[in-house]
Design an enzyme around this catalytic site. Structure first.
Site, PDB file in Angstrom:
ATOM      1  N   CYS A  81       1.697  -0.343  -9.197  1.00  0.00           N
ATOM      2  CA  CYS A  81       2.776   0.202  -8.351  1.00  0.00           C
ATOM      3  C   CYS A  81       4.045   0.500  -9.129  1.00  0.00           C
ATOM      4  O   CYS A  81       4.785   1.404  -8.773  1.00  0.00           O
ATOM      5  CB  CYS A  81       3.072  -0.758  -7.199  1.00  0.00           C
ATOM      6  SG  CYS A  81       3.510  -2.414  -7.742  1.00  0.00           S
ATOM      7  N   GLY A 126       0.819  -1.206   0.000  1.00  0.00           N
ATOM      8  CA  GLY A 126       0.000   0.000   0.000  1.00  0.00           C
ATOM      9  C   GLY A 126       0.851   1.252   0.000  1.00  0.00           C
ATOM     10  O   GLY A 126       2.040   1.206  -0.312  1.00  0.00           O
ATOM     11  N   GLU A 142       5.597  -3.359   0.811  1.00  0.00           N
ATOM     12  CA  GLU A 142       5.570  -3.220  -0.654  1.00  0.00           C
ATOM     13  C   GLU A 142       4.836  -1.921  -0.940  1.00  0.00           C
ATOM     14  O   GLU A 142       3.604  -1.868  -0.881  1.00  0.00           O
ATOM     15  CB  GLU A 142       4.833  -4.398  -1.307  1.00  0.00           C
ATOM     16  CG  GLU A 142       5.483  -5.755  -1.109  1.00  0.00           C
ATOM     17  CD  GLU A 142       6.740  -5.954  -1.944  1.00  0.00           C
ATOM     18  OE1 GLU A 142       7.165  -5.025  -2.652  1.00  0.00           O
ATOM     19  OE2 GLU A 142       7.317  -7.054  -1.855  1.00  0.00           O
ATOM     20  N   GLY A 148       2.022   2.659   5.507  1.00  0.00           N
ATOM     21  CA  GLY A 148       3.260   1.888   5.700  1.00  0.00           C
ATOM     22  C   GLY A 148       3.933   2.256   7.020  1.00  0.00           C
ATOM     23  O   GLY A 148       4.418   1.387   7.754  1.00  0.00           O
TER      24      GLY A 148
END
Ligand code: NAD
Length: 468
Positions: free
Chosen positions: A243, A187, A209, A192
């Site tokens: 991403c 996310g 990630e 994070g």
């Protein structure tokens, strides 16, 4: 006791059994997962269509990633979990030294919404391969997919080995208060940090990630048409909710105009092939929700207010959660879009004259998840590779490094993440690499020179070791 806590404790109760399970038992469960996925693949396609207007083949792409991981892991797991003998040094002479990969215990997986199936299963495959129990909280932003993922996992695995819980921030926070052994998060950076802080309370290890602003460098030798096709695809695929998508281009000033014209043509050719307009094209997906649609539109509006020019696109339709594939030029650093990840189909164009300017432009921002270099000059590619940092990099293509090859570990660096996913590296990430030394008890090999009072022989040996 809450349902979440009692289910968590049931998983904790299974950790020893799972830790001592065989490779064959673990791969049988991976197979059961795959069979349950195949059973529900049409439902996953339908959910993807409703949530993001993506095509079945887009979701099938996620399933192929999952299958590649399952096949690769199943083929290699017996080898991976075998204790590995390592060489001795002077200090371990006469002993047997080995590494055993043990499970960590209970792993929490918090995936994002943009590729819910791959982000649920890729970490889960590694976690199961390493012998962990697992809790998954799918993203609340893709609720239809989330429910199918829950059904699949609960059908394939025993209740004390895997637990899927639905919910948003409150549920995530309750989960984060539990003593998980590892947290695997996919996310944005803001959450994070929350995840990493919560992990510290229990000394849980983390895999983060995340994303960031992945740059694309186009030098003066690049094959412009080829590069433009790939950049247009990489930016508009999944409406930019990828991403590793190219976020901004830094093109040499001598070819920048030609390149931007090519990207504009390619965006139109790839995504408006029926000439019904991009908004009506079945190949331009939708943004996941109203909040993100408004956020992306806000980034474009802010850039336009501060002097950006539209090279292509620029439109949007809030009601349809539609952001038109867009190219912006005349960018300046005070624009929000130059600082924040867009995670939408908007590409920004910058130019450079000297190579060193590219390095400075990239270094101004946190380390990206990916970096792309388009050039036909290998010395130029090396220059850009060695003077920048990113989780991964590709020369003359983009996005293909993610999920296609389990031999390539995937992950970020710094603000784009930590830890690695996939293949052997993913298995190690979710294992405790335990070093074990066996001391034989015969008088030739069982000696302890290091005991006080220190002998001359021992002191001499250590001191000599330093001089060496
Ligand atoms: P997000 O941060 O909003 O949500 C991710 C997860 O965190 C969800 O499960 C959510 O419920 C949970 N969460 C949200 N708020 C929370 C809070 N306050 N406390 C605890 N948990 C909370 O991420 P997103 O918007 O769904 O995903 C987009 C981001 O993910 C982008 O930055 C993208 O680059 C990144 N991403 C990275 C990868 C990768 O592999 N590196 C893959 C996909 C997406």
């Amino acid at each position: 006791m809450s349902e979440i806590k009692s289910r968590f404790e049931a998983l904790q109760g299974a950790t020893l059994r799972l830790r001592n399970s065989t490779a064959a038992e673990r791969t049988a469960k991976l197979k059961a997962i795959w069979e349950a996925i195949v059973d529900r693949q049409d439902d996953l396609y339908e959910a993807g269509a409703k949530e993001r207007s993506v095509q079945p083949v887009d979701i099938a792409g996620e399933l192929i990633m999952v299958k590649a991981e399952i096949d690769f892991t199943s083929k290699n797991l017996a080898k991976w979990i075998k204790p590995k003998r390592v060489k001795n040094t002077m200090f371990t002479m006469g002993k047997t030294c080995e590494i055993r990969h043990q499970s960590k215990g209970v792993v929490l997986n918090l995936p994002a919404y943009n590729a819910p199936t791959a982000e649920t299963f890729v970490p889960m495959i590694s976690a199961m391969a390493a012998g962990n129990a697992i809790v998954v909280k799918p993203s609340e932003h893709a609720p239809l997919s989330a429910q199918i993922l829950e059904d699949i996992i609960h059908k394939a695995l025993p209740a004390d080995e895997a637990y899927v819980v639905q919910g948003g921030v409150e549920v995530a926070q309750e989960l984060l208060s539990l003593p998980f052994n590892h947290i695997y998060y996919t996310g944005g950076n803001t959450v994070g940090k929350i995840v990493m802080k919560a992990a510290a309370d229990h000394f849980a290890s983390v895999t983060l990630e995340m994303g960031g602003k992945s740059p694309v460098i186009i030098d003066e030798t690049a094959n412009l048409e080829n590069a433009a096709t790939k950049v247009a695809w990489g930016r508009v695929m999944n409406a930019g909710q990828v991403c590793v998508a190219p976020e901004y281009v830094i093109a040499h000033e001598s070819i920048a105009d030609a390149f931007s014209k090519h990207v504009a043509e390619k965006m139109d050719a790839l995504y408006n092939s029926e000439k019904t307009g991009l908004e009506n094209s079945e190949f331009v997906p939708r943004i996941i929700n109203d909040r993100h649609t408004k956020r992306i539109k806000g980034l474009v509006d802010d850039a336009l207010k501060k002097g950006a020019e539209v090279v292509f696109g620029g439109g949007s339709n809030d009601k349809k959660r539609y952001i038109e594939p867009t190219i912006l030029s005349n960018m300046t650093e005070d624009m929000d879009i130059m600082q924040e990840e867009v995670f939408g189909p908007v590409l920004s164009l910058l130019t450079y004259k000297e190579k060193s300017e590219v390095i400075d432009l990239i270094a101004k921002r946190p380390n990206p998840l990916a970096l792309y270099i388009y050039t036909t000059n290998s010395a130029s590619a090396e220059y850009f590779l060695t003077n920048t940092s990113s989780g991964s990099a590709v020369v003359n293509n983009n996005c293909i490094q993610a999920g296609g090859n389990p031999n390539l570990p995937f992950g970020g660096v710094g603000a784009s993440g930590m830890g690695r996913a996939g293949g052997y590296r993913g298995f190690v990430e979710l294992s405790n690499e335990r070093s074990i030394v066996h001391q034989p008890l015969d008088r030739f090999r069982d000696f302890m020179m290091q005991l006080p009072p220190y002998s001359e022989k021992y002191t001499g040996l250590v001191m000599k070791g330093i001089k060496k």
